[in-house]
Scaffold this motif. Sequence first.
Motif, PDB file in Angstrom:
ATOM      1  N   ALA A 268      72.298  60.265  14.744  1.00 52.27           N
ATOM      2  CA  ALA A 268      73.675  60.559  15.155  1.00 52.27           C
ATOM      3  C   ALA A 268      74.079  61.966  14.710  1.00 52.27           C
TER       4      ALA A 268
ATOM      5  N   THR B  45      72.687  64.433  17.063  1.00 52.88           N
ATOM      6  CA  THR B  45      73.444  64.382  18.313  1.00 52.88           C
ATOM      7  C   THR B  45      74.762  65.142  18.176  1.00 52.88           C
TER       8      THR B  45
ATOM      9  N   GLN C 277      73.729  58.551  27.117  1.00 56.43           N
ATOM     10  CA  GLN C 277      74.806  58.206  26.189  1.00 56.43           C
ATOM     11  C   GLN C 277      74.575  56.914  25.402  1.00 56.43           C
TER      12      GLN C 277
ATOM     13  N   LYS D 299      73.757  54.097  22.636  1.00 53.93           N
ATOM     14  CA  LYS D 299      74.177  54.114  21.230  1.00 53.93           C
ATOM     15  C   LYS D 299      72.990  53.948  20.274  1.00 53.93           C
ATOM     16  N   ASN D 300      71.984  53.162  20.674  1.00 52.11           N
ATOM     17  CA  ASN D 300      70.800  53.032  19.825  1.00 52.11           C
ATOM     18  C   ASN D 300      69.866  54.170  20.168  1.00 52.11           C
ATOM     19  N   ARG D 301      69.965  55.250  19.420  1.00 52.26           N
ATOM     20  CA  ARG D 301      69.281  56.465  19.831  1.00 52.26           C
ATOM     21  C   ARG D 301      67.984  56.695  19.061  1.00 52.26           C
TER      22      ARG D 301
ATOM     23  N   GLU E 246      76.832  48.203  23.579  1.00 54.39           N
ATOM     24  CA  GLU E 246      77.040  49.236  24.602  1.00 54.39           C
ATOM     25  C   GLU E 246      78.424  49.092  25.225  1.00 54.39           C
TER      26      GLU E 246
ATOM     27  N   ILE F 111      79.273  57.874  19.195  1.00 49.90           N
ATOM     28  CA  ILE F 111      78.045  57.929  18.413  1.00 49.90           C
ATOM     29  C   ILE F 111      78.325  58.562  17.047  1.00 49.90           C
TER      30      ILE F 111
END
Length: 304
Positions: free
Chosen positions: A73, A76, A170, A172-174, A290, A296
Amino acid sequence: MLSLVIPVYNEEVLIQELFSRVKIAMESIGPDFEVIMVDDGSTDATLKNLESCHEQDKRFKIVSLSRNFGHQAAYTAGLNYAKGDFIAMLDGDLQDPPELIGEMYQKACNEGFDIVYGRRIKRHEHFSKKLLTRIFHLVFSRLSRLENMKQVGNFSLMSKRALHSFLSLQEKNRYLPGLRAFVGFKQGYVDYSRPDRMKGEAKMSLYKLVTLGLDAIFSFSSLPVKICLYSGLIGVILIFFALIYILIGKLGGYAPVGWSSIILSVYFIGSVQLVSIGILGEYVYRIYKETQNRPIFIVNKFIE
Ligand code: UDP
Ligand code: MG
């Protein structure tokens, strides 16, 4: 212009060293650069030290997050502020040599790559960590069907348009290396040998690493759901044979069927169902997350 994003979390002891090495490395490429240092909610003097870097050189900018959001995050967040034509990502613990950014930049400019990432041909880290990451990379590159995922991390450089596509993802679990590979374009790599961190303890705990690994696998592969489907099918086939066996026993009059076989099959189906529910639950949970559409990251302040 070249941008560099560095996340840091409780790294007070190495900010000064990081600052001087990054400054030299960036200046050797050219004078037109910015370094965006993301303070991921540190509780020590990290932010104060970062501010003193900013005082010494205004090209060093700070994004300070409102709490600890985790390093994917934090990256990001920093990338959202980067204005360069090329944007590099570097861990703050000097495990990735800043001196290599120049080589990545040259490769991108001269050979027309949109993305150049570092590939670790050698790692000087604890045996257990090397083993863990090796297993993960093996499993992940198999399951995700993304190319060249072995021994690559966040250390990389990308063009403006690649970054634009990258940030348009986009979810959220990146897992950033996975998202980066997903973006496509012409991608290349430079090999390097990865030393252990310069100073201090690893900020990615075992728990955080395992969570990241699971994030990566769950968001890039449907195998977990398929495993439950296949084991369910195998269970059904086994029960079918068991039924034939029991029937023959009954018809033949020697009925060898006792409690044990029934109990066994009940247990078997029960456990298959439990596993299936668990995996489905994981996906439902992700859909739930999601749809919550949480940001994020949340920025506390930006010092330009
Ligand atoms: N980091 C962060 N937030 C976190 C954990 C780590 O910003 O919650 C930063 C950390 O300061 C370092 C980088 O991310 O600059 C990589 O962390 P670490 O060295 O612990 O990870 P590893 O080398 O084990 O992947
Ligand atoms: Mg590290």
